[in-house]
Motif scaffolding. Structure first.
Motif, PDB file in Angstrom:
ATOM      1  N   LEU A   1       0.810  -1.171   0.073  1.00  0.00           N
ATOM      2  CA  LEU A   1       0.178   0.064   0.053  1.00  0.00           C
ATOM      3  C   LEU A   1       0.741   1.146  -0.059  1.00  0.00           C
ATOM      4  CD1 LEU A   1      -2.739  -0.970   2.592  1.00  0.00           C
ATOM      5  CD2 LEU A   1      -3.290  -0.628   0.048  1.00  0.00           C
ATOM      6  N   GLY A   2       1.890   1.200   0.784  1.00  0.00           N
ATOM      7  CA  GLY A   2       2.944   2.366   0.877  1.00  0.00           C
ATOM      8  C   GLY A   2       3.381   2.697  -0.522  1.00  0.00           C
ATOM      9  N   LYS A   3       3.728   1.801  -1.215  1.00  0.00           N
ATOM     10  CA  LYS A   3       4.352   1.850  -2.559  1.00  0.00           C
ATOM     11  C   LYS A   3       3.189   2.340  -3.572  1.00  0.00           C
ATOM     12  CE  LYS A   3       6.860  -1.394  -3.977  1.00  0.00           C
ATOM     13  NZ  LYS A   3       7.299  -3.037  -4.612  1.00  0.00           N
ATOM     14  N   ALA A   4       1.994   1.737  -3.496  1.00  0.00           N
ATOM     15  CA  ALA A   4       0.685   2.310  -4.432  1.00  0.00           C
ATOM     16  C   ALA A   4       0.690   3.595  -3.973  1.00  0.00           C
ATOM     17  CB  ALA A   4      -0.259   1.312  -4.019  1.00  0.00           C
ATOM     18  N   LEU A   5       0.740   4.016  -2.682  1.00  0.00           N
ATOM     19  CA  LEU A   5       0.387   5.521  -2.335  1.00  0.00           C
ATOM     20  C   LEU A   5       1.457   6.574  -3.012  1.00  0.00           C
ATOM     21  CD1 LEU A   5      -1.779   7.114  -0.702  1.00  0.00           C
ATOM     22  CD2 LEU A   5      -0.298   6.860   1.203  1.00  0.00           C
ATOM     23  N   LYS A   6       2.590   6.008  -2.659  1.00  0.00           N
ATOM     24  CA  LYS A   6       3.775   6.794  -3.441  1.00  0.00           C
ATOM     25  C   LYS A   6       3.784   6.907  -4.800  1.00  0.00           C
ATOM     26  CE  LYS A   6       8.679   7.104  -3.570  1.00  0.00           C
ATOM     27  NZ  LYS A   6      10.039   6.572  -2.961  1.00  0.00           N
ATOM     28  N   THR A   7       3.352   6.074  -5.561  1.00  0.00           N
ATOM     29  CA  THR A   7       3.111   6.051  -7.013  1.00  0.00           C
ATOM     30  C   THR A   7       1.963   6.773  -7.360  1.00  0.00           C
ATOM     31  OG1 THR A   7       3.952   3.755  -7.346  1.00  0.00           O
ATOM     32  CG2 THR A   7       2.784   4.726  -9.145  1.00  0.00           C
ATOM     33  N   LEU A   8       0.694   6.678  -6.992  1.00  0.00           N
ATOM     34  CA  LEU A   8      -0.571   7.616  -6.961  1.00  0.00           C
ATOM     35  C   LEU A   8      -0.054   9.055  -6.953  1.00  0.00           C
ATOM     36  CD1 LEU A   8      -3.357   5.239  -5.655  1.00  0.00           C
ATOM     37  CD2 LEU A   8      -2.664   5.930  -8.045  1.00  0.00           C
ATOM     38  N   GLN A   9       0.640   9.589  -5.572  1.00  0.00           N
ATOM     39  CA  GLN A   9       0.819  10.811  -5.316  1.00  0.00           C
ATOM     40  C   GLN A   9       1.792  11.568  -6.320  1.00  0.00           C
ATOM     41  OE1 GLN A   9       2.136  10.136  -1.102  1.00  0.00           O
ATOM     42  NE2 GLN A   9       0.150  10.842  -0.309  1.00  0.00           N
ATOM     43  N   SER A  10       2.740  10.550  -6.800  1.00  0.00           N
ATOM     44  CA  SER A  10       3.573  11.270  -7.920  1.00  0.00           C
ATOM     45  C   SER A  10       2.900  11.642  -9.072  1.00  0.00           C
ATOM     46  CB  SER A  10       4.860  10.287  -8.126  1.00  0.00           C
ATOM     47  OG  SER A  10       4.365   9.072  -8.813  1.00  0.00           O
ATOM     48  N   GLU A  11       1.824  10.918  -9.666  1.00  0.00           N
ATOM     49  CA  GLU A  11       1.531  10.934 -10.946  1.00  0.00           C
ATOM     50  C   GLU A  11       0.922  12.405 -11.172  1.00  0.00           C
ATOM     51  OE1 GLU A  11      -1.861   8.179 -11.265  1.00  0.00           O
ATOM     52  OE2 GLU A  11      -0.273   6.567 -11.792  1.00  0.00           O
ATOM     53  N   PRO A  12       0.159  13.392 -10.215  1.00  0.00           N
ATOM     54  CA  PRO A  12      -0.094  14.673 -10.746  1.00  0.00           C
ATOM     55  C   PRO A  12       1.159  15.517 -10.920  1.00  0.00           C
ATOM     56  CG  PRO A  12      -1.216  14.098  -8.756  1.00  0.00           C
ATOM     57  CD  PRO A  12      -0.050  12.918  -8.990  1.00  0.00           C
ATOM     58  N   THR A  13       2.220  15.334 -10.699  1.00  0.00           N
ATOM     59  CA  THR A  13       3.588  15.902 -10.908  1.00  0.00           C
ATOM     60  C   THR A  13       4.039  15.729 -12.254  1.00  0.00           C
ATOM     61  OG1 THR A  13       5.210  14.383 -10.067  1.00  0.00           O
ATOM     62  CG2 THR A  13       3.999  15.769  -8.398  1.00  0.00           C
ATOM     63  N   LYS A  14       3.471  14.714 -13.040  1.00  0.00           N
ATOM     64  CA  LYS A  14       4.140  14.635 -14.401  1.00  0.00           C
ATOM     65  C   LYS A  14       3.533  15.816 -15.308  1.00  0.00           C
ATOM     66  CE  LYS A  14       3.590   9.518 -14.022  1.00  0.00           C
ATOM     67  NZ  LYS A  14       3.155   8.321 -14.438  1.00  0.00           N
ATOM     68  N   THR A  15       4.273  16.337 -16.080  1.00  0.00           N
ATOM     69  CA  THR A  15       4.164  17.408 -16.999  1.00  0.00           C
ATOM     70  C   THR A  15       3.629  17.129 -18.479  1.00  0.00           C
ATOM     71  OG1 THR A  15       6.285  17.405 -17.976  1.00  0.00           O
ATOM     72  CG2 THR A  15       6.109  18.672 -15.939  1.00  0.00           C
ATOM     73  N   GLN A  16       2.739  16.115 -18.238  1.00  0.00           N
ATOM     74  CA  GLN A  16       1.933  15.894 -19.297  1.00  0.00           C
ATOM     75  C   GLN A  16       0.709  16.674 -19.607  1.00  0.00           C
ATOM     76  OE1 GLN A  16       0.903  11.631 -19.274  1.00  0.00           O
ATOM     77  NE2 GLN A  16       3.187  11.114 -19.724  1.00  0.00           N
ATOM     78  N   PRO A  17       0.564  17.082 -20.755  1.00  0.00           N
ATOM     79  CA  PRO A  17      -0.863  17.963 -20.896  1.00  0.00           C
ATOM     80  C   PRO A  17      -2.126  17.284 -20.759  1.00  0.00           C
ATOM     81  CG  PRO A  17       0.112  17.492 -23.144  1.00  0.00           C
ATOM     82  CD  PRO A  17       1.237  17.064 -22.191  1.00  0.00           C
ATOM     83  N   ALA A  18      -3.110  17.915 -20.132  1.00  0.00           N
ATOM     84  CA  ALA A  18      -4.459  17.117 -20.005  1.00  0.00           C
ATOM     85  C   ALA A  18      -5.127  16.822 -21.282  1.00  0.00           C
ATOM     86  CB  ALA A  18      -5.446  18.036 -19.257  1.00  0.00           C
ATOM     87  N   GLN A  19      -5.386  15.671 -21.439  1.00  0.00           N
ATOM     88  CA  GLN A  19      -6.244  15.166 -22.670  1.00  0.00           C
ATOM     89  C   GLN A  19      -7.739  15.863 -22.761  1.00  0.00           C
ATOM     90  OE1 GLN A  19      -4.771  13.667 -25.398  1.00  0.00           O
ATOM     91  NE2 GLN A  19      -2.908  13.946 -24.087  1.00  0.00           N
ATOM     92  N   PRO A  20      -8.101  16.496 -23.592  1.00  0.00           N
ATOM     93  CA  PRO A  20      -9.375  16.865 -23.820  1.00  0.00           C
ATOM     94  C   PRO A  20     -10.406  15.603 -23.724  1.00  0.00           C
ATOM     95  CG  PRO A  20      -8.296  17.113 -25.902  1.00  0.00           C
ATOM     96  CD  PRO A  20      -7.293  16.623 -24.923  1.00  0.00           C
TER      97      PRO A  20
END
Length: 244
Positions: free
Chosen positions: A116-135
């Motif tokens: 769970l700790g590994k999953a939480l760390k992965t999920l929390q890091s996802e919003p920091t990715k600099t990919q443009p939002a898909q319409p």
């Protein structure tokens, strides 16, 4: 954080839910758990909820958890997968389908906390990715025999396959195409679009009546008066969606 537990053994699901509830890794995290005993029930949950993490058994009666893992790759978003199984000889294959972790039965609190700790760390890091939002694609292009027509997805009332052709109906029109129901399901990802028969999909917000039908099934009367039969295996989920 929304977590789905997929295991054909109720006791295993219950034990896993208990350990997740006690996990120190989720002490300050809002989370909700769901359970499924097979792939079909898991697919139904994935249609209704945006699942972040799946604890997935490999042996599901006559099914195999890898089947679901492969299907998840086709989604517009992919939940994290942690295989939770009694088999220790599938680890390499598990990581080949991008599994986050591999937890063996009988479950131990410490090992669940680590996963769970590994999953939480992965999920929390996802919003920091600099990919443009898909319409968001709100339109559906339907290929007919002589042209393509474009409709708003929200306008779809029902779709049914007969003799190899897919008929898509809106409030005022019907469109017949060689496309498959699987193609349509992939396009209609909103929770209100639900498969109710192996050959039919409907917009649950456009159901006008539910009538009894043969062999303990139901017949849907849609707002455009199109009639759609409900398959027996879809009865329970439809009833839950409609509060019946």
């Amino acid at each position: 954080m929304q977590i789905l537990l997929v295991d054909d053994e109720p006791l295993a699901r219950g034990e896993l839910e208990y350990l997740i509830g006690k996990s120190a890794s989720l002490k300050n995290v809002d989370f909700q758990t769901f359970q499924a005993e097979d792939i079909k029930e898991a697919q139904g949950t994935l249609l209704k909820h945006r699942i972040d993490l799946i604890f997935l058994d490999i042996s599901l009666n006559e099914e195999n958890g890898f089947e679901l893992a492969e299907e998840l790759k086709q989604l517009s978003y992919s939940p994290l997968i942690i295989f939770a199984t009694a088999y220790d000889d599938y680890a390499v294959r598990a990581f080949n389908v991008d599994a986050l972790d591999y937890v063996l039965k009988p479950f131990e609190q410490e090992r669940i906390d680590q996963a769970l700790g590994k999953a939480l760390k992965t999920l929390q890091s996802e919003p920091t990715k600099t990919q443009p939002a898909q319409p968001v694609n709100d339109m559906l292009s339907i290929e007919l025999a002589d042209r393509n027509v474009v409709i708003k997805k929200d306008d779809l009332v029902a779709a049914t396959v007969s003799e190899g052709m897919l008929t898509i109906s809106t409030a005022n029109n019907e469109y017949v195409t060689k496309k498959t129901l699987a193609w349509l399901k992939d396009k209609m990802t909103a929770a209100k679009f639900m498969q109710v028969h192996r050959n039919s999909l409907v917009n649950v917000e456009d159901i006008k009546e539910v009538q009894p039908w043969f062999n303990h099934t139901s017949l849907l009367i849609m707002n455009n008066d199109v009639k759609v039969q409900v398959g027996r295996s879809y009865q329970k989920e439809l009833g839950q969606r409609l509060g019946m």
